[in-house]
Design a protein around this motif. Structure first.
Motif, PDB file in Angstrom:
ATOM      1  N   LYS A  90      69.657 -56.156 -53.319  1.00  0.00           N
ATOM      2  CA  LYS A  90      70.928 -56.285 -54.040  1.00  0.00           C
ATOM      3  C   LYS A  90      72.090 -55.693 -53.238  1.00  0.00           C
ATOM      4  O   LYS A  90      73.163 -56.286 -53.148  1.00  0.00           O
ATOM      5  N   GLY A  92      75.157 -65.394 -57.289  1.00  0.00           N
ATOM      6  CA  GLY A  92      73.705 -65.617 -57.288  1.00  0.00           C
ATOM      7  C   GLY A  92      73.140 -66.050 -55.956  1.00  0.00           C
ATOM      8  O   GLY A  92      72.103 -65.554 -55.542  1.00  0.00           O
ATOM      9  N   GLY A 123      66.260 -59.618 -58.269  1.00  0.00           N
ATOM     10  CA  GLY A 123      66.745 -59.236 -59.592  1.00  0.00           C
ATOM     11  C   GLY A 123      66.360 -57.798 -59.920  1.00  0.00           C
ATOM     12  O   GLY A 123      65.497 -57.189 -59.255  1.00  0.00           O
ATOM     13  N   ASP A 124      66.994 -57.259 -60.931  1.00  0.00           N
ATOM     14  CA  ASP A 124      66.761 -55.866 -61.336  1.00  0.00           C
ATOM     15  C   ASP A 124      65.303 -55.582 -61.709  1.00  0.00           C
ATOM     16  O   ASP A 124      64.819 -54.465 -61.537  1.00  0.00           O
TER      17      ASP A 124
END
Length: 161
Positions: free
Chosen positions: A139, A151, A76-77
């Protein structure tokens, strides 16, 4: 002809004066020649004429073995620029991944069996720790083989080196 002089012990001893002789010059030249010949003998032997031999290299291409199949997710970011287990910083744009057991620095080919698309990644972290997942991709690596909106995707993992 002799003179009397003090030597370094302070004793009086007769000293003979000599005229330079060609014998001492000859002995110096002989010693120098001997020294040169010893140095020449002690050097490494000259290389023999190189015989060209054909070197045969046997290249065996093995098909990488699929070691695991399962679900892959991506970082995730919030993980961007955070330290990984290997000490490197996680960067979205690099092709890296987390695996529970593969050694850091391992190069792994991750393939989406649905589309046939694959990406090469380097293992630099431990994880994933979510149940049912076998690898966490960066990512950008995930985006190369699947849609980040999903996801998770099913993947096959092959160790390259």
């Amino acid at each position: 002809m002799s003179k009397i002089s003090n030597n370094w012990l302070g004793l009086i001893a007769p000293q003979h004066s000599r005229a330079p002789s060609s014998l001492s010059a000859l002995s110096i030249i002989a010693m120098f020649t001997l020294l040169l010949s010893l140095v020449a003998c002690s050097s490494l032997p000259m290389e023999e004429a190189a015989v060209e031999e054909e070197e045969v290299v046997l290249v065996v291409e093995e098909t990488p073995v699929i070691i695991e199949s399962g679900l892959a997710s991506y970082y995730g970011d919030r993980h961007h620029n955070q330290k990984t287990a290997s000490g490197e910083r996680y960067r979205h744009e690099l092709k890296t991944a987390a695996h529970r057991t593969l050694p850091f620095g391992s190069h792994v080919k991750v393939t989406n069996p649905k589309t046939g698309q694959s990406v090469l990644v380097t293992i630099n972290d431990r994880g994933p720790f979510a149940r049912g997942r076998i690898i966490d991709l960066s990512k950008s690596a995930f985006a190369e083989i699947g849609n980040t909106a999903s996801g998770v995707i099913k993947v096959d993992i092959q160790v390259i080196e």
